[in-house]
Scaffold this active site. Structure first.
Site, PDB file in Angstrom:
ATOM      1  N   GLY A  47       0.770  -1.245   0.000  1.00 37.95           N
ATOM      2  CA  GLY A  47       0.000   0.000   0.000  1.00 37.95           C
ATOM      3  C   GLY A  47       0.797   1.288   0.000  1.00 37.95           C
ATOM      4  O   GLY A  47       0.384   2.280  -0.593  1.00 37.95           O
ATOM      5  N   ASP A 103       0.827   3.652   4.488  1.00 38.76           N
ATOM      6  CA  ASP A 103      -0.315   4.374   3.899  1.00 38.76           C
ATOM      7  C   ASP A 103      -1.411   4.618   4.915  1.00 38.76           C
ATOM      8  O   ASP A 103      -1.988   5.704   4.958  1.00 38.76           O
ATOM      9  CB  ASP A 103      -0.858   3.644   2.653  1.00 38.76           C
ATOM     10  CG  ASP A 103      -1.165   2.173   2.921  1.00 38.76           C
ATOM     11  OD1 ASP A 103      -0.874   1.689   4.025  1.00 38.76           O
ATOM     12  OD2 ASP A 103      -1.696   1.516   2.014  1.00 38.76           O
ATOM     13  N   ASP A 106      -4.732   1.571  10.821  1.00 40.68           N
ATOM     14  CA  ASP A 106      -6.121   1.152  11.042  1.00 40.68           C
ATOM     15  C   ASP A 106      -6.212   0.619  12.475  1.00 40.68           C
ATOM     16  O   ASP A 106      -6.299   1.397  13.418  1.00 40.68           O
ATOM     17  CB  ASP A 106      -6.453   0.110   9.969  1.00 40.68           C
ATOM     18  CG  ASP A 106      -7.932  -0.233   9.901  1.00 40.68           C
ATOM     19  OD1 ASP A 106      -8.659   0.038  10.857  1.00 40.68           O
ATOM     20  OD2 ASP A 106      -8.375  -0.788   8.886  1.00 40.68           O
ATOM     21  N   LYS A 134      -7.025   6.085  10.693  1.00 44.27           N
ATOM     22  CA  LYS A 134      -8.464   5.838  10.777  1.00 44.27           C
ATOM     23  C   LYS A 134      -8.934   6.139  12.190  1.00 44.27           C
ATOM     24  O   LYS A 134      -8.411   5.604  13.166  1.00 44.27           O
ATOM     25  CB  LYS A 134      -8.771   4.398  10.373  1.00 44.27           C
ATOM     26  CG  LYS A 134     -10.124   4.265   9.759  1.00 44.27           C
ATOM     27  CD  LYS A 134     -10.403   2.863   9.345  1.00 44.27           C
ATOM     28  CE  LYS A 134     -10.215   2.658   7.870  1.00 44.27           C
ATOM     29  NZ  LYS A 134     -10.716   1.358   7.413  1.00 44.27           N
ATOM     30  N   VAL A 156     -11.775   2.769   3.063  1.00 41.12           N
ATOM     31  CA  VAL A 156     -11.357   3.751   2.064  1.00 41.12           C
ATOM     32  C   VAL A 156     -10.377   3.126   1.064  1.00 41.12           C
ATOM     33  O   VAL A 156      -9.653   2.182   1.392  1.00 41.12           O
ATOM     34  CB  VAL A 156     -10.697   4.998   2.713  1.00 41.12           C
ATOM     35  CG1 VAL A 156     -11.726   5.813   3.466  1.00 41.12           C
ATOM     36  CG2 VAL A 156      -9.543   4.628   3.634  1.00 41.12           C
ATOM     37  N   ASP A 162      -6.147  -0.338  -1.340  1.00 39.27           N
ATOM     38  CA  ASP A 162      -6.876  -1.190  -2.274  1.00 39.27           C
ATOM     39  C   ASP A 162      -8.165  -1.760  -1.699  1.00 39.27           C
ATOM     40  O   ASP A 162      -8.378  -1.779  -0.494  1.00 39.27           O
ATOM     41  CB  ASP A 162      -6.002  -2.376  -2.685  1.00 39.27           C
ATOM     42  CG  ASP A 162      -5.887  -3.424  -1.569  1.00 39.27           C
ATOM     43  OD1 ASP A 162      -5.518  -3.050  -0.431  1.00 39.27           O
ATOM     44  OD2 ASP A 162      -6.187  -4.607  -1.822  1.00 39.27           O
ATOM     45  N   ARG A 168      -5.824   1.084  -6.139  1.00 39.54           N
ATOM     46  CA  ARG A 168      -4.603   1.729  -5.617  1.00 39.54           C
ATOM     47  C   ARG A 168      -4.219   2.916  -6.492  1.00 39.54           C
ATOM     48  O   ARG A 168      -3.569   3.845  -6.035  1.00 39.54           O
ATOM     49  CB  ARG A 168      -3.438   0.738  -5.607  1.00 39.54           C
ATOM     50  CG  ARG A 168      -3.609  -0.451  -4.662  1.00 39.54           C
ATOM     51  CD  ARG A 168      -2.281  -1.177  -4.513  1.00 39.54           C
ATOM     52  NE  ARG A 168      -2.433  -2.536  -4.006  1.00 39.54           N
ATOM     53  CZ  ARG A 168      -2.478  -2.868  -2.725  1.00 39.54           C
ATOM     54  NH1 ARG A 168      -2.406  -1.938  -1.799  1.00 39.54           N
ATOM     55  NH2 ARG A 168      -2.587  -4.129  -2.343  1.00 39.54           N
TER      56      ARG A 168
HETATM   57  C1  PRP Z   1      -3.062  -2.347   5.024  1.00 39.36           C
HETATM   58  C2  PRP Z   1      -2.227  -1.097   5.129  1.00 39.36           C
HETATM   59  C3  PRP Z   1      -1.451  -1.302   6.391  1.00 39.36           C
HETATM   60  C4  PRP Z   1      -2.369  -2.162   7.229  1.00 39.36           C
HETATM   61  C5  PRP Z   1      -2.996  -1.306   8.285  1.00 39.36           C
HETATM   62  O1  PRP Z   1      -2.282  -3.318   4.421  1.00 39.36           O
HETATM   63  O2  PRP Z   1      -1.388  -0.936   4.013  1.00 39.36           O
HETATM   64  O3  PRP Z   1      -0.239  -1.996   6.152  1.00 39.36           O
HETATM   65  O4  PRP Z   1      -3.386  -2.687   6.365  1.00 39.36           O
HETATM   66  O5  PRP Z   1      -3.882  -2.054   9.034  1.00 39.36           O
HETATM   67  P1  PRP Z   1      -3.752  -2.232  10.610  1.00 39.36           P
HETATM   68  O6  PRP Z   1      -3.412  -0.916  11.230  1.00 39.36           O
HETATM   69  O7  PRP Z   1      -5.149  -2.685  11.001  1.00 39.36           O
HETATM   70  O8  PRP Z   1      -2.745  -3.287  10.877  1.00 39.36           O
HETATM   71  P2  PRP Z   1      -2.895  -4.634   3.760  1.00 39.36           P
HETATM   72  O9  PRP Z   1      -2.729  -5.781   4.704  1.00 39.36           O
HETATM   73  O10 PRP Z   1      -4.286  -4.367   3.273  1.00 39.36           O
HETATM   74  O11 PRP Z   1      -1.909  -4.891   2.567  1.00 39.36           O
HETATM   75  P3  PRP Z   1      -1.452  -3.908   1.379  1.00 39.36           P
HETATM   76  O12 PRP Z   1      -0.494  -2.897   1.968  1.00 39.36           O
HETATM   77  O13 PRP Z   1      -0.806  -4.843   0.428  1.00 39.36           O
HETATM   78  O14 PRP Z   1      -2.686  -3.241   0.826  1.00 39.36           O
END
Ligand code: PRP
Length: 187
Positions: A47, A103, A106, A134, A156, A162, A168
């Site tokens: 991300g 990025d 959460d 978030k 989002v 994504d 993305r």
């Molecule tokens: C998303 C984002 C963070 C993570 C945040 O990655 O890029 O790395 O989730 O979430 P958290 O705070 O709840 O741990 P994802 O696992 O969707 O993979 P990506 O980066 O390949 O999109």
């Protein structure tokens, strides 16, 4: 059939102009804070690659980049907190001033894991820059030194974020229309 991704966006939460201004601001701050340090910016794949690519061009000091690829188990809209490293850093970070670039923050479980993991490698310093936070979603106390925008607790996409690996490449951050995910069998 042609698929225009922008048509799937419900509400734009962060515009292109907002993004550009914030990235410039963060880049200036980082340039000032690390002016006399051997900065290594670490992007969390996948991300963060969009944000990192923009951010490094607003950092006007000597710096290096590295990447770590991680995967969290769970569905695409819900993080389980179990993290595994798919690709580790190429560089040794002992004695380096490391800035993790993410990025989105959460639940915080991913960054919590990464901070612990990278701290054990004895960097000179370790900080976090998360473009999006978030609101009210963190399950662990983690507050990035640098952050861009806070968004409501809703799913989002865009600017690296994504849904099922898509969106993305949308240059804004926004919410998805229900029609974009209701009928694809993924949720
Ligand atoms: C998303 C984002 C963070 C993570 C945040 O990655 O890029 O790395 O989730 O979430 P958290 O705070 O709840 O741990 P994802 O696992 O969707 O993979 P990506 O980066 O390949 O999109």
């Amino acid at each position: 059939m042609e698929q225009i991704l922008a048509n799937d966006i419900d509400e734009v939460l962060v515009t292109r102009d907002d993004i550009r201004a914030k990235v410039e601001e963060l880049g200036a701050l980082i340039s000032k804070d690390y002016s006399d340090k051997n900065l290594l910016m670490v992007g969390i794949l996948r991300g963060a690659f969009v944000f990192l690519a923009d951010l490094i061009r607003e950092v006007h000091i000597a710096m290096e980049t590295d990447f770590i690829a991680i995967s969290s188990y769970g569905s695409s809209t819900n993080t389980s907190g179990v993290v595994r490293i798919l690709k580790d850093l190429d560089d040794d970070i002992e004695g380096r001033h490391v800035l993790i670039v993410e990025d989105i923050l959460d639940t915080g479980l991913t960054l919590n894991y990464l901070v612990k993991n990278l701290s054990s490698r004895r960097p000179a310093s370790l900080e976090v820059c998360s473009f999006i936070i978030k609101e009210g979603k963190q399950r662990v106390p983690i507050m990035p030194k640098y952050s861009g925008f806070t968004v409501p607790n809703t799913f989002v996409v865009g600017y690296g974020l994504d849904y099922a690996q898509k969106y993305r490449n949308i240059p804004i951050i926004g919410t998805l229309k229900r029609s974009a995910y209701e009928d694809d069998g993924l949720v």
